[in-house]
Design a protein around this motif. Structure first.
Motif, PDB file in Angstrom:
ATOM      1  N   ARG A  62       0.806  -1.217   0.000  1.00 23.23           N
ATOM      2  CA  ARG A  62       0.000   0.000   0.000  1.00 23.23           C
ATOM      3  C   ARG A  62       0.841   1.271   0.000  1.00 23.23           C
ATOM      4  NH1 ARG A  62      -3.789  -1.620   5.009  1.00 23.23           N
ATOM      5  NH2 ARG A  62      -1.694  -2.096   5.767  1.00 23.23           N
ATOM      6  N   THR A  63       2.060   1.225   0.545  1.00 21.12           N
ATOM      7  CA  THR A  63       2.927   2.398   0.587  1.00 21.12           C
ATOM      8  C   THR A  63       4.292   2.026   0.005  1.00 21.12           C
ATOM      9  OG1 THR A  63       3.867   1.931   2.761  1.00 21.12           O
ATOM     10  CG2 THR A  63       1.768   3.145   2.696  1.00 21.12           C
ATOM     11  N   PRO A  64       5.065   3.000  -0.449  1.00 19.37           N
ATOM     12  CA  PRO A  64       6.410   2.692  -0.957  1.00 19.37           C
ATOM     13  C   PRO A  64       7.289   2.000   0.074  1.00 19.37           C
ATOM     14  CG  PRO A  64       5.749   4.907  -1.631  1.00 19.37           C
ATOM     15  CD  PRO A  64       4.700   4.424  -0.680  1.00 19.37           C
ATOM     16  N   ARG A  65       7.174   2.409   1.324  1.00 21.98           N
ATOM     17  CA  ARG A  65       8.030   1.797   2.343  1.00 21.98           C
ATOM     18  C   ARG A  65       7.643   0.343   2.565  1.00 21.98           C
ATOM     19  NH1 ARG A  65       8.356   4.802   8.010  1.00 21.98           N
ATOM     20  NH2 ARG A  65       9.155   6.423   6.595  1.00 21.98           N
ATOM     21  N   GLU A  66       6.336   0.057   2.647  1.00 24.14           N
ATOM     22  CA  GLU A  66       5.896  -1.328   2.846  1.00 24.14           C
ATOM     23  C   GLU A  66       6.278  -2.194   1.654  1.00 24.14           C
ATOM     24  OE1 GLU A  66       1.754  -1.061   3.520  1.00 24.14           O
ATOM     25  OE2 GLU A  66       1.926  -0.549   5.645  1.00 24.14           O
ATOM     26  N   THR A  67       6.163  -1.644   0.448  1.00 27.00           N
ATOM     27  CA  THR A  67       6.482  -2.424  -0.748  1.00 27.00           C
ATOM     28  C   THR A  67       7.940  -2.850  -0.753  1.00 27.00           C
ATOM     29  OG1 THR A  67       4.766  -1.332  -2.057  1.00 27.00           O
ATOM     30  CG2 THR A  67       6.575  -2.356  -3.262  1.00 27.00           C
ATOM     31  N   MET A  68       8.858  -1.924  -0.536  1.00 26.35           N
ATOM     32  CA  MET A  68      10.278  -2.259  -0.606  1.00 26.35           C
ATOM     33  C   MET A  68      10.719  -3.081   0.597  1.00 26.35           C
ATOM     34  SD  MET A  68      11.009  -1.312  -3.479  1.00 26.35           S
ATOM     35  CE  MET A  68      12.660  -1.991  -3.326  1.00 26.35           C
ATOM     36  N   ARG A  69      10.105  -2.870   1.750  1.00 27.73           N
ATOM     37  CA  ARG A  69      10.435  -3.708   2.899  1.00 27.73           C
ATOM     38  C   ARG A  69      10.001  -5.146   2.633  1.00 27.73           C
ATOM     39  NH1 ARG A  69       7.875  -1.101   7.426  1.00 27.73           N
ATOM     40  NH2 ARG A  69       9.751   0.185   7.595  1.00 27.73           N
ATOM     41  N   HIS A  70       8.817  -5.310   2.017  1.00 24.83           N
ATOM     42  CA  HIS A  70       8.340  -6.648   1.687  1.00 24.83           C
ATOM     43  C   HIS A  70       9.231  -7.281   0.617  1.00 24.83           C
ATOM     44  CE1 HIS A  70       5.557  -9.917   1.500  1.00 24.83           C
ATOM     45  NE2 HIS A  70       5.143  -9.659   0.259  1.00 24.83           N
ATOM     46  N   PHE A  71       9.675  -6.478  -0.363  1.00 24.48           N
ATOM     47  CA  PHE A  71      10.557  -7.008  -1.415  1.00 24.48           C
ATOM     48  C   PHE A  71      11.877  -7.481  -0.813  1.00 24.48           C
ATOM     49  CE2 PHE A  71      13.890  -6.399  -4.598  1.00 24.48           C
ATOM     50  CZ  PHE A  71      13.395  -7.158  -5.652  1.00 24.48           C
ATOM     51  N   MET A  72      12.454  -6.697   0.077  1.00 24.03           N
ATOM     52  CA  MET A  72      13.719  -7.090   0.693  1.00 24.03           C
ATOM     53  C   MET A  72      13.561  -8.349   1.528  1.00 24.03           C
ATOM     54  SD  MET A  72      15.993  -5.005  -0.381  1.00 24.03           S
ATOM     55  CE  MET A  72      16.251  -3.354  -1.035  1.00 24.03           C
ATOM     56  N   HIS A  73      12.450  -8.454   2.237  1.00 20.93           N
ATOM     57  CA  HIS A  73      12.224  -9.644   3.066  1.00 20.93           C
ATOM     58  C   HIS A  73      12.090 -10.896   2.199  1.00 20.93           C
ATOM     59  CE1 HIS A  73      10.635 -12.246   6.197  1.00 20.93           C
ATOM     60  NE2 HIS A  73       9.575 -12.496   5.440  1.00 20.93           N
ATOM     61  N   LEU A  74      11.349 -10.798   1.110  1.00 23.51           N
ATOM     62  CA  LEU A  74      11.161 -11.968   0.243  1.00 23.51           C
ATOM     63  C   LEU A  74      12.470 -12.394  -0.404  1.00 23.51           C
ATOM     64  CD1 LEU A  74       7.778 -11.025  -1.485  1.00 23.51           C
ATOM     65  CD2 LEU A  74       8.137 -12.713   0.329  1.00 23.51           C
ATOM     66  N   THR A  75      13.271 -11.436  -0.882  1.00 22.99           N
ATOM     67  CA  THR A  75      14.522 -11.805  -1.554  1.00 22.99           C
ATOM     68  C   THR A  75      15.546 -12.336  -0.562  1.00 22.99           C
ATOM     69  OG1 THR A  75      15.217  -9.478  -1.397  1.00 22.99           O
ATOM     70  CG2 THR A  75      14.199 -10.198  -3.458  1.00 22.99           C
ATOM     71  N   ALA A 125       5.869   6.660   3.897  1.00 26.26           N
ATOM     72  CA  ALA A 125       4.976   5.692   4.530  1.00 26.26           C
ATOM     73  C   ALA A 125       3.516   6.042   4.283  1.00 26.26           C
ATOM     74  CB  ALA A 125       5.261   5.626   6.037  1.00 26.26           C
ATOM     75  N   ARG A 126       3.249   6.942   3.334  1.00 25.66           N
ATOM     76  CA  ARG A 126       1.880   7.335   2.998  1.00 25.66           C
ATOM     77  C   ARG A 126       1.472   6.652   1.698  1.00 25.66           C
ATOM     78  NH1 ARG A 126       0.036  12.831   4.794  1.00 25.66           N
ATOM     79  NH2 ARG A 126      -1.225  12.643   2.895  1.00 25.66           N
ATOM     80  N   PRO A 127       0.238   6.231   1.559  1.00 23.78           N
ATOM     81  CA  PRO A 127      -0.200   5.631   0.293  1.00 23.78           C
ATOM     82  C   PRO A 127      -0.093   6.586  -0.886  1.00 23.78           C
ATOM     83  CG  PRO A 127      -1.745   5.132   2.067  1.00 23.78           C
ATOM     84  CD  PRO A 127      -0.787   6.123   2.614  1.00 23.78           C
ATOM     85  N   ASP A 128      -0.300   7.890  -0.655  1.00 21.23           N
ATOM     86  CA  ASP A 128      -0.219   8.848  -1.755  1.00 21.23           C
ATOM     87  C   ASP A 128       1.186   9.424  -1.930  1.00 21.23           C
ATOM     88  OD1 ASP A 128      -0.130  10.285   0.548  1.00 21.23           O
ATOM     89  OD2 ASP A 128      -1.895  11.513   0.147  1.00 21.23           O
ATOM     90  N   MET A 144       0.773  15.230  -4.282  1.00 21.57           N
ATOM     91  CA  MET A 144       0.542  13.793  -4.400  1.00 21.57           C
ATOM     92  C   MET A 144       1.428  13.232  -5.528  1.00 21.57           C
ATOM     93  SD  MET A 144      -3.023  11.821  -5.232  1.00 21.57           S
ATOM     94  CE  MET A 144      -3.829  12.684  -3.874  1.00 21.57           C
ATOM     95  N   ARG A 145       2.022  12.052  -5.273  1.00 27.54           N
ATOM     96  CA  ARG A 145       2.893  11.442  -6.282  1.00 27.54           C
ATOM     97  C   ARG A 145       2.384  10.039  -6.626  1.00 27.54           C
ATOM     98  NH1 ARG A 145       8.758  11.631  -3.841  1.00 27.54           N
ATOM     99  NH2 ARG A 145       7.590  10.961  -1.992  1.00 27.54           N
TER     100      ARG A 145
END
Length: 568
Positions: A62-75, A125-128, A144-145
């Protein structure tokens, strides 16, 4: 006329009504369409990674921080198939997505590990992904980005950006994924930053993570640094051997001065070659080494160029000015002062160019960016306060070198001492005192004190010596002897200016002053003491009665009364 005026008013009112109704309509459409405002914050797509098995956990995207943290954990756990769902594989066919998704995720993880150390905590850590800046200095604050940059890496002559984009499939919740353009650049970046051939032979257990680095990196880094140090020591020894083969003079001096810079440059080149073609360290180590090697290379080249200038100046100094004193012509001393000023200007230009080069190579402006701009005022104040003395000394040094109230080799009278000006550096002036001691004076202190430049116009000096003699001393005889002794001195010039006169007198003695012109102050002092010694020897040997003496009066005759008074 009245009818025509009413028509104009009617037209104006109609135009105003139309404008207001248009604005109201636009406001209603802007405020009432929630989907319209939402589309500005994400990309609408019809499908996402249909060729991959399973679905992505959208709650972790949902957020850029969650996405990359999840990517690092999976790899890090080896789940590259799950990490492939975080890549937007829209540019690949469904079959290619299934075949290459996990491989691309693994390659991207290696690129992040070796090419760009990603600080996940700095991501939004924001969705937008709105930039929150309380200070208001960031011009993008509050915007907003729907895509953000994670890294910008170079591979060959091209630069590639790795970006996150926000995508919405149908009415699902928008998620952040690696953009298709970034996915397309992964193979090129992997070829540049992927593991080297050397790592194929590393045992699997040594590839495990231990802190920020892998186990084999903790072992290899000290060994590589030791080998590089031995190479530098060898280069230094070779340079020392070659110096002994050169004739004494400027070439040998130059070789001695550049031994250490050349050794450091060779060490940096070898280390850069190892990083590029032999072994590929993690991003933390690789970035640190690249910055360090860039600084070492720039510093080494700058020092070699400066040593070349110093050697050239030393050669010109020995050839044109020789020994630094005021016996040389004024033009040669002025040229030497100009050379020293030119050296400082060259050093300043080289420091600026090297700093610009280093900043451009390590891309500090891109990585620090707005942080540097935000703290520029504070940094300027701190540098101004901390470096006030240094900056004032540097400016005073340039002032003395350009205005030339004194030159290299001038004889000055500074705080009661005769001193030769040996060097004018950035922050201090080196003075050679008459007794061969060295006096180091800060430039600002020297410039703020009055000093007498005995070599400003000419080194000649009119000196005088005094003798206190009895009233019966023959001044004409002394004048004749003085002319004889003074004309015999080599450092006494302009004999027509020699002078002997009575300058004071009292009841018991007279003061006789002798004037003579000398070539320079120090030689004049020597001539003065020599002539004084000869005159004193002449009086002692020929006319000892000329020395002043105490007279004891036993009686006095009072002429007015015609009687003597006994005073004993």
């Amino acid at each position: 006329m009245m009818i025509k005026g009413w028509r104009l008013w009617a037209v104006a009112v109609a135009v105003a009504v139309l404008v207001l109704s248009g604005l109201c309509q636009a406001q209603e459409s802007g405020s009432g369409s929630g989907s319209g405002s939402g589309e500005a914050g994400w990309y609408k797509i019809d499908a996402l990674n249909v060729g991959l098995d399973g679905d992505a956990e959208k709650t972790n995207l949902r957020t850029p921080r969650e996405t990359m943290r999840h990517f690092m954990h999976l790899t890090e756990t080896g789940d590259f198939e799950g990490a492939a769902h975080i890549l937007n594989l829209a540019d690949l066919a469904p079959a290619d997505q299934r075949e290459r998704g996990a491989e691309l995720a693994q390659q991207l993880a290696e690129v992040f590990r070796r090419g760009k150390w990603l600080n996940v905590s700095r991501l939004s850590a924001r969705p937008d992904a709105v930039i929150e800046d309380i200070s208001g200095k960031d011009p993008r604050a509050g915007q907003m980005r729907r895509d953000i940059e994670l890294a910008s890496l170079e591979a060959g002559d091209d630069a590639y950006d790795i970006r996150l984009g926000r995508y919405q499939v149908g009415d699902d919740e928008p998620v952040w994924l690696i953009t298709p353009e970034s996915v397309a650049s992964i193979p090129a970046l992997y070829d540049r930053y992927g593991p080297s051939r050397f790592e194929v032979y590393i045992p699997g257990p040594l590839k495990q993570n231990f802190g920020l680095l892998r186990i084999w990196e903790w072992i290899a880094i000290p060994l590589v640094l030791l080998a590089i140090a031995l190479i530098g020591k060898g280069v230094h020894l070779v340079m020392t051997f070659l110096t002994r083969l050169l004739p004494s003079g400027s070439p040998s001096i130059f070789m001695v001065q550049i031994r250490s810079p050349v050794a450091l440059i060779v060490m940096a080149l070898v280390m850069q070659t190892l990083i590029d073609f032999v072994v590929s360290f993690s991003a933390v180590v690789a970035t640190t080494l690249r910055v360090t090697l860039t600084i070492v290379m720039a510093w080494g080249i700058g020092v070699i160029a400066l040593r070349m200038i110093d050697t050239f100046m030393l050669h010109m100094t020995r050839r044109m000015a020789g020994e630094i004193d005021d016996s040389k012509p004024r033009d040669e001393r002025k040229l030497l002062t100009t050379l020293y000023a030119l050296r400082r200007v060259i050093i300043l230009i080289m420091v600026i160019l090297v700093t610009i080069y280093v900043l451009g190579q390590v891309r500090l402006f891109e990585t620090l960016g707005l942080s540097i701009l935000a703290s520029a005022s504070v940094l300027a104040v701190l540098v101004g306060i901390a470096g006030q003395a240094v900056l004032s000394n540097i400016l005073s040094s340039f002032q003395l070198s350009l205005a030339k109230p004194l030159r290299i080799g001038d004889l000055v009278m500074f705080e009661g001492q005769w001193c030769y000006v040996e060097s004018i550096f950035y922050t201090y002036i080196l003075l050679r005192v008459w007794n061969e001691r060295r006096l180091i004076v800060p430039v600002t202190y020297f410039a703020s004190r009055p000093f007498e430049n005995l070599s400003a116009k000419s080194t000649m000096e009119y000196r005088s010596l005094e003798l206190v003699l009895h009233l019966n001393a023959d001044v004409a005889c002394l004048r004749e002897k003085f002319l004889e002794f003074a004309q015999a001195e080599d450092n006494v010039i302009e004999h027509h200016k020699l002078l002997c006169s009575v300058t004071a007198q009292n009841a018991a003695a007279q003061t006789i002053t002798f004037f003579l012109m000398t070539v320079d102050p120090l030689s004049g002092w020597s001539a003065e003491v020599s002539v004084r010694e000869k005159l004193m020897a002449f009086i002692r040997d020929e006319h000892p009665d000329w020395w002043p003496r105490q007279v004891v009066v036993l009686s006095e005759q009072d002429i007015a009364r015609g009687e003597a008074a006994n005073l004993s």
